[in-house]
Each structure stands twice: as C-alpha cells, then as structure tokens.
Scaffold this motif. Structure first.
Motif, PDB file in Angstrom:
ATOM      1  N   GLU A 161      24.647  69.652  36.349  1.00 59.52           N
ATOM      2  CA  GLU A 161      24.546  68.998  37.655  1.00 59.52           C
ATOM      3  C   GLU A 161      23.482  69.639  38.539  1.00 59.52           C
ATOM      4  OE1 GLU A 161      26.520  66.417  39.106  1.00 59.52           O
ATOM      5  OE2 GLU A 161      27.235  65.982  37.097  1.00 59.52           O
ATOM      6  N   ALA A 162      23.241  70.949  38.363  1.00 56.66           N
ATOM      7  CA  ALA A 162      22.368  71.670  39.294  1.00 56.66           C
ATOM      8  C   ALA A 162      21.039  72.098  38.689  1.00 56.66           C
ATOM      9  CB  ALA A 162      23.104  72.903  39.823  1.00 56.66           C
ATOM     10  N   LYS A 163      20.721  71.653  37.487  1.00 58.53           N
ATOM     11  CA  LYS A 163      19.510  72.162  36.818  1.00 58.53           C
ATOM     12  C   LYS A 163      18.218  71.748  37.512  1.00 58.53           C
ATOM     13  CE  LYS A 163      19.093  68.454  33.350  1.00 58.53           C
ATOM     14  NZ  LYS A 163      19.096  68.167  31.897  1.00 58.53           N
ATOM     15  N   ASN A 164      18.264  70.666  38.302  1.00 53.04           N
ATOM     16  CA  ASN A 164      17.053  70.214  38.978  1.00 53.04           C
ATOM     17  C   ASN A 164      16.995  70.642  40.446  1.00 53.04           C
ATOM     18  OD1 ASN A 164      15.994  68.875  36.682  1.00 53.04           O
ATOM     19  ND2 ASN A 164      17.345  67.129  37.076  1.00 53.04           N
ATOM     20  N   THR A 165      17.947  71.467  40.884  1.00 54.94           N
ATOM     21  CA  THR A 165      17.893  72.021  42.233  1.00 54.94           C
ATOM     22  C   THR A 165      16.881  73.159  42.262  1.00 54.94           C
ATOM     23  OG1 THR A 165      19.629  73.650  41.801  1.00 54.94           O
ATOM     24  CG2 THR A 165      20.328  71.471  42.600  1.00 54.94           C
ATOM     25  N   GLN A 166      16.531  73.606  43.460  1.00 51.32           N
ATOM     26  CA  GLN A 166      15.597  74.728  43.542  1.00 51.32           C
ATOM     27  C   GLN A 166      16.181  75.964  42.866  1.00 51.32           C
ATOM     28  OE1 GLN A 166      13.974  75.729  47.432  1.00 51.32           O
ATOM     29  NE2 GLN A 166      13.460  77.805  46.743  1.00 51.32           N
ATOM     30  N   PHE A 167      17.465  76.217  43.095  1.00 49.64           N
ATOM     31  CA  PHE A 167      18.104  77.381  42.481  1.00 49.64           C
ATOM     32  C   PHE A 167      18.105  77.231  40.965  1.00 49.64           C
ATOM     33  CE2 PHE A 167      21.399  80.185  40.995  1.00 49.64           C
ATOM     34  CZ  PHE A 167      21.342  81.278  41.846  1.00 49.64           C
ATOM     35  N   GLY A 168      18.415  76.059  40.481  1.00 54.20           N
ATOM     36  CA  GLY A 168      18.456  75.819  39.045  1.00 54.20           C
ATOM     37  C   GLY A 168      17.104  76.005  38.382  1.00 54.20           C
TER      38      GLY A 168
ATOM     39  N   GLY B  43      18.545  71.856  56.654  1.00 50.78           N
ATOM     40  CA  GLY B  43      18.561  70.438  56.337  1.00 50.78           C
ATOM     41  C   GLY B  43      17.838  70.062  55.066  1.00 50.78           C
ATOM     42  N   GLU B  44      17.313  71.049  54.334  1.00 50.75           N
ATOM     43  CA  GLU B  44      16.618  70.749  53.082  1.00 50.75           C
ATOM     44  C   GLU B  44      17.621  70.321  52.002  1.00 50.75           C
ATOM     45  OE1 GLU B  44      13.660  73.551  51.774  1.00 50.75           O
ATOM     46  OE2 GLU B  44      13.404  74.345  53.808  1.00 50.75           O
ATOM     47  N   GLU B  45      17.201  69.453  51.108  1.00 47.62           N
ATOM     48  CA  GLU B  45      18.065  68.920  50.061  1.00 47.62           C
ATOM     49  C   GLU B  45      17.774  69.580  48.711  1.00 47.62           C
ATOM     50  OE1 GLU B  45      18.113  64.685  49.832  1.00 47.62           O
ATOM     51  OE2 GLU B  45      18.271  64.409  51.994  1.00 47.62           O
ATOM     52  N   ASN B  46      18.756  69.472  47.820  1.00 43.98           N
ATOM     53  CA  ASN B  46      18.600  69.928  46.426  1.00 43.98           C
ATOM     54  C   ASN B  46      18.185  71.402  46.334  1.00 43.98           C
ATOM     55  OD1 ASN B  46      19.114  67.245  45.435  1.00 43.98           O
ATOM     56  ND2 ASN B  46      17.011  66.730  46.001  1.00 43.98           N
ATOM     57  N   ILE B  47      18.845  72.229  47.110  1.00 44.15           N
ATOM     58  CA  ILE B  47      18.525  73.657  47.097  1.00 44.15           C
ATOM     59  C   ILE B  47      19.501  74.420  46.197  1.00 44.15           C
ATOM     60  CG2 ILE B  47      18.223  75.746  48.475  1.00 44.15           C
ATOM     61  CD1 ILE B  47      16.130  73.560  48.984  1.00 44.15           C
ATOM     62  N   LEU B  48      20.759  74.471  46.575  1.00 40.93           N
ATOM     63  CA  LEU B  48      21.785  75.132  45.764  1.00 40.93           C
ATOM     64  C   LEU B  48      22.593  74.134  44.940  1.00 40.93           C
ATOM     65  CD1 LEU B  48      23.034  77.696  48.425  1.00 40.93           C
ATOM     66  CD2 LEU B  48      22.027  78.297  46.217  1.00 40.93           C
ATOM     67  N   TRP B  49      22.698  72.927  45.472  1.00 41.09           N
ATOM     68  CA  TRP B  49      23.422  71.840  44.806  1.00 41.09           C
ATOM     69  C   TRP B  49      22.707  70.553  45.135  1.00 41.09           C
ATOM     70  CZ3 TRP B  49      26.784  72.083  41.011  1.00 41.09           C
ATOM     71  CH2 TRP B  49      27.563  70.978  40.683  1.00 41.09           C
TER      72      TRP B  49
ATOM     73  N   GLY C 115      21.488  67.144  46.541  1.00 39.22           N
ATOM     74  CA  GLY C 115      21.649  66.531  47.852  1.00 39.22           C
ATOM     75  C   GLY C 115      21.944  67.546  48.939  1.00 39.22           C
ATOM     76  N   LYS C 116      22.709  67.072  49.944  1.00 36.22           N
ATOM     77  CA  LYS C 116      23.140  67.918  51.045  1.00 36.22           C
ATOM     78  C   LYS C 116      24.651  68.133  50.970  1.00 36.22           C
ATOM     79  CE  LYS C 116      19.817  66.802  54.734  1.00 36.22           C
ATOM     80  NZ  LYS C 116      19.729  66.335  56.141  1.00 36.22           N
ATOM     81  N   PRO C 117      25.155  69.232  51.520  1.00 35.93           N
ATOM     82  CA  PRO C 117      26.610  69.400  51.558  1.00 35.93           C
ATOM     83  C   PRO C 117      27.245  68.443  52.564  1.00 35.93           C
ATOM     84  CG  PRO C 117      25.528  71.204  52.711  1.00 35.93           C
ATOM     85  CD  PRO C 117      24.440  70.399  52.061  1.00 35.93           C
ATOM     86  N   LEU C 118      28.535  68.207  52.394  1.00 31.25           N
ATOM     87  CA  LEU C 118      29.278  67.397  53.362  1.00 31.25           C
ATOM     88  C   LEU C 118      29.553  68.192  54.636  1.00 31.25           C
ATOM     89  CD1 LEU C 118      32.087  65.589  51.301  1.00 31.25           C
ATOM     90  CD2 LEU C 118      30.020  64.585  52.276  1.00 31.25           C
ATOM     91  N   TYR C 119      29.873  69.475  54.463  1.00 25.35           N
ATOM     92  CA  TYR C 119      30.253  70.337  55.574  1.00 25.35           C
ATOM     93  C   TYR C 119      29.708  71.743  55.346  1.00 25.35           C
ATOM     94  CZ  TYR C 119      33.931  66.814  56.330  1.00 25.35           C
ATOM     95  OH  TYR C 119      34.630  65.653  56.532  1.00 25.35           O
ATOM     96  N   PHE C 120      29.689  72.519  56.432  1.00 28.81           N
ATOM     97  CA  PHE C 120      29.582  73.965  56.340  1.00 28.81           C
ATOM     98  C   PHE C 120      30.879  74.548  56.887  1.00 28.81           C
ATOM     99  CE2 PHE C 120      24.941  73.030  56.955  1.00 28.81           C
ATOM    100  CZ  PHE C 120      24.539  73.453  55.695  1.00 28.81           C
TER     101      PHE C 120
END
Length: 503
Positions: free
Chosen positions: A40-47, A83-89, A91-96
């Motif tokens: 699920e996360a291989k295309n994120t920045q972290f991945g 507000g950046e997307e696809n960083i750790l997961w 899209g964006k998170p629902l909440y912090f």
C-alpha cells in the motif's frame, strides 16, 4: 433478557470465532499484514526513500527501515502536517491525534481511513469478548460513560485534529448513542474539574452500568459522587458492574476503587494509543491482553536490556512475533496503516502467553530508575506496592518514584512519593514499617536493586507523603489535568518530585 442483550450475545459469538482464526495463526497473519502495508505504501515518499519495492520479508524490512521515535520521523510528519500527500501513507490522513511531546512541543500522529476503523472495532470487540466468555450482557440496556477529552476538533491544512479520545467520540455507533453519556455539551467542556462536576450532576440519577476511563480520573469522578451522595458508588449505581480502563495499571488503584464502589466489579483492560489500538483483555480468567495481530499493525520487539546497544553497527536485534519469549521486557516497535514505520512508541511489554499472544504493559523505556545501574521499571514498582499493601487497609490514590542521589546525609536511596487515602484508615499506621515492607518487595522484584542494598550502595526506600490532591494539583499546574494524561510511575531524575514538594 432484552432483545438488545440477546443480539449482543449472538454478535459476541461471531466476533469471538473471527478472532480465533487469526489468533491461531499468528506468524502468517503478521507476514500478511507486513506485505499489505508495504504494498500500500511503496509509492509514498517514505516507501521510495526506503526501497519498499525491494522488501520481501521481515529481515529486508528491518534492514531497510531503521527504528525511529517521533523526533526522528518528524521531517516526514512535518510534510504531512503542511498538507503534502503521499508522504508516509497514500493520500492525506483523516485526522491528526494531537499529543504533548517532550522536546518538540505538540506531536501530530496521523490517523487514516484505513487505521481509524481498528480503533473503534478493538474497543467494541473487547466488550464482546467479555460478553462471550461471561454470558453477561444485561449491561447493554443501561447507561455507559466514557470519560474522555473534548470532541471539539480544530483543523490544520485541511485535516482535522484533536485528542484521540475526542476524535473517537465522533465514531460512537448509533446503537450506543442513546445509552452513551455524558451529553455532547458536557463532553465539550475543556476544564477537567468543571467537566467532572457536570458529569456528576448529569449521571447521578441515571442507570449507569458501564464506566470507562483512565483510573486516576475515574477515581476523581467516584470521589465527587461519594461526596454528593454520602454513600458508595455501587449504591448510587446499583447496576454498575463493569469498569473498562486503559493507560495505567489498575492494580494500585483496585483497593481504593472497591472501597469507593463498596463492592467488586468486573474490569476490562485496554491498550489504546494515538499510534494504534494494540491489545485488549480478552479473558477474565487469563493474565494479560490479546495482542491484535490482524489490525493493520506489524509488530517488532527489542529487548529492553539490548535497546541502547549496537553490537554490529546496525542497531539492536529486532524480534518478530514468532521469536518472542515469556517474561522478557521488550520495547514495542510498530509499523502501521497510518504511516508510522519502525516506530518506537516508548512502551515496554512482556508476554504472559504465546498461545495466544497476550501481553502486559510493563512501563515506558524513558520512565525508569537506573541511577546506580538497577534499571527499575514501572511494572516492578507497581508489583512491589501491591505486595506491600496486601492484607492491610492501606489505600493509594497516586504515587511516583525518583532517586535521591545526593542526600544531605547517609547513603543515596529511592524516594517514593505516595498520596495515601486518609479515609477508612487508608494510611499506614507506621510509615517506617510500611517503607520496610515496600523495600523488601522491591528487592524481590529487581535483583540489581537487591545487590545495591546488600552492598550498601543504597539504603532502604524512603516514603514521603503527598498531601491530599497533591498529584491533581501538580497535573493542573503543568496543564495536564484529566483526559489521557497520567503521572509517570518513576523517573531517573527529580524534576517531577521537586515540583510535588513545592506544592
């Protein structure tokens, strides 16, 4: 028996069977969780940064992803918060979930559409396992209260944020809404003392059946109920028979609670955190909480006594679920479907069972005393205190422990700051005898501490009484009264106890 309680029993049986499927196949379950997380996360920045596309198994993961705490992961989190997307997961998170940090101010823990449902399901399933095992379901017709933070949420760069307990309040199932207390308006009160007073007034004449919260703050609620009615909580709420708690060990509070309630009630322990819901007590007969291996979290474990070692330059060994042993103190490392990778949450655990995997929370890796190499942990001081008060009328409201390295005279020592309950003979008749019993219990818990006593490096513990409500006043003075906040059981310095002494 009501239709609602009958339905609860049927549903409980279904969830129990579902749980057994993954609990009986733990190693394969965890492998599948890791594979799904990586995919699920291989295309994120972290991945991309950590070559997720090359990870095939647990060893590859450990080699590619170092263990980090919040400070080390913060450069990635900051991008998500901006507000950046696809960083750790994706899209964006629902909440912090906003929590207080030690060195970086506020911490922002992401909650995603994939992770959020597990927070809700775990709390529900804990209750359903209780129903399945005990057959008790009548409480579903009574009122339930969850002492929690305000559900009012802020917004940061398009993502809502608040305390975890406040966020969860938005997800209470419709079938519980009529039973749930306090009211939304009362729950939104920010000041904790004002809020508890309002909850007392709102619930006083209700049929309360389930009460939930961190023990120290539930105790405050019970004391105010007792003051208002002049009788035990169990007489005010005759159908109150289930207490659900998390955050701290209940045992030091149990005697005090039973005195306030006037009888024993069943309890369910939970292990929730902003970073994930990790475990819940699935049995009233077995020790420990069922580790949730099929909830979007991949677990790794580092032995506490190896945590600060680095024998070959790659960091301490990370153990997977199939490699853990009973009774060993492990630092809990998680990777989640909220985008936390190789993340050290700071908690330490011990396994009480390997079939299924059950744990107890033994303390915090940052909360310990090792001023003289003794490395005393939270579980040890809690167990020692429990042993020292067995068979007595002593009742403990709260406590913490710190070393005294430079006493005015004599040998150094561990100093226990304890708020006793003066009511119902809750204080020790002889403080010296109590300190002796406490010291003997500690020597059984920790052999290094025993060696220091025998070798006359340390003298026996010193017990210092804390004035009534002293801990509450301390928490209020640092802006952490109520909610999910709790007193550290022990620390390797005197920052907390020096403030307590000034009260």
């Amino acid at each position: 028996m009501s239709i609602k309680s009958i339905a609860a029993k049927i549903f409980a049986k279904k969830i129990y069977k579902k749980t057994q499927l993954w609990a009986s196949n733990p190693i394969e379950t965890q492998k599948k969780v890791l594979q799904k997380l990586i995919q699920e996360a291989k295309n994120t920045q972290f991945g991309i940064d950590h070559h997720f596309d090359q990870i095939k198994n647990e060893n590859d993961f450990a080699n590619q992803v170092p263990v980090r705490d919040y400070e080390a992961l913060k450069p990635y989190v900051d991008k998500v918060v901006k507000g950046e997307e696809n960083i750790l997961w994706k899209g964006k998170p629902l909440y912090f979930a906003k929590t207080s940090g030690t060195t970086s101010g506020a911490k922002y823990i992401p909650l995603t559409k994939e992770s959020m449902p597990y927070h809700i399901e775990a709390a529900r399933n804990a209750i359903l396992h209780y129903i399945h095992e005990t057959g008790k379901a009548d409480f579903v017709d009574g009122k339930m209260i969850f002492l929690q933070g305000s559900p009012i949420l802020e917004e940061k760069n398009g993502v809502k944020l608040g305390r975890l307990s406040g966020i969860v309040a938005h997800f209470v199932p419709k079938y519980l809404q009529k039973n749930r207390m306090p009211s939304w308006e009362t729950n939104c009160i920010e000041d904790w003392e004002t809020k508890v007073n309002a909850i007392v007034e709102e619930t006083f004449n209700e049929n309360m059946a389930v009460i939930s919260g961190i023990p120290s703050w539930v105790q405050m609620y019970f004391e105010k109920l007792h003051q208002k009615a002049g009788k035990p909580v169990g007489e005010i709420f005759k159908n109150f028979n289930l207490f659900i708690y998390g955050g701290v060990n209940y045992e030091p509070y149990r005697a005090k609670f039973e005195n306030l309630i006037g009888r024993k009630v069943d309890s369910i322990e939970l292990f929730p955190a902003s970073e994930g819901f990790f475990a819940y007590q699935d049995s009233q007969k077995e020790k420990g909480m069922l580790l949730l291996l099929n909830s979007g979290i991949f677990y790794e474990f580092i032995k506490s006594d190896e945590f600060h070692t680095d024998p070959d330059g790659s960091g301490p060994k990370r153990y997977t679920i199939g490699e853990v042993e009973l009774g060993v103190n492990y630092v809990l490392i998680i990777s989640t479907n909220a985008g936390l990778w190789g993340y050290n949450i700071g908690d330490t655990v011990q396994f009480t069972s390997l079939k299924p995997y059950r744990i107890i929370v033994s303390g915090r890796i940052k909360h310990y005393i090792s001023a003289f190499g003794e490395h005393v942990i939270g579980k040890e001081v809690e167990s020692a205190l429990q042993e020292a008060i067995i068979g007595t009328t002593i009742r403990i409201n709260e406590f913490t422990v710190a070393p005294q390295i430079t006493p005015a005279e004599g040998l150094p020592y561990h100093e226990w700051f304890i708020e006793f309950d003066p009511e119902a003979s809750g204080e020790p008749e002889d403080l010296e005898n109590f300190a002796e019993a406490l010291d003997n219990a500690m020597r059984k818990q920790n052999m290094y501490y025993d060696d220091l006593i025998v070798g006359k490096v340390l003298r026996k513990v010193v017990v210092t009484k804390v004035v009534k409500n002293g801990f509450q006043d301390y928490m209020k003075s640092i802006g952490k009264l109520g909610g999910q906040n709790k007193i550290p059981r022990l620390s390797n310095d005197r920052n907390i106890v020096d403030l307590l002494k000034s009260k």
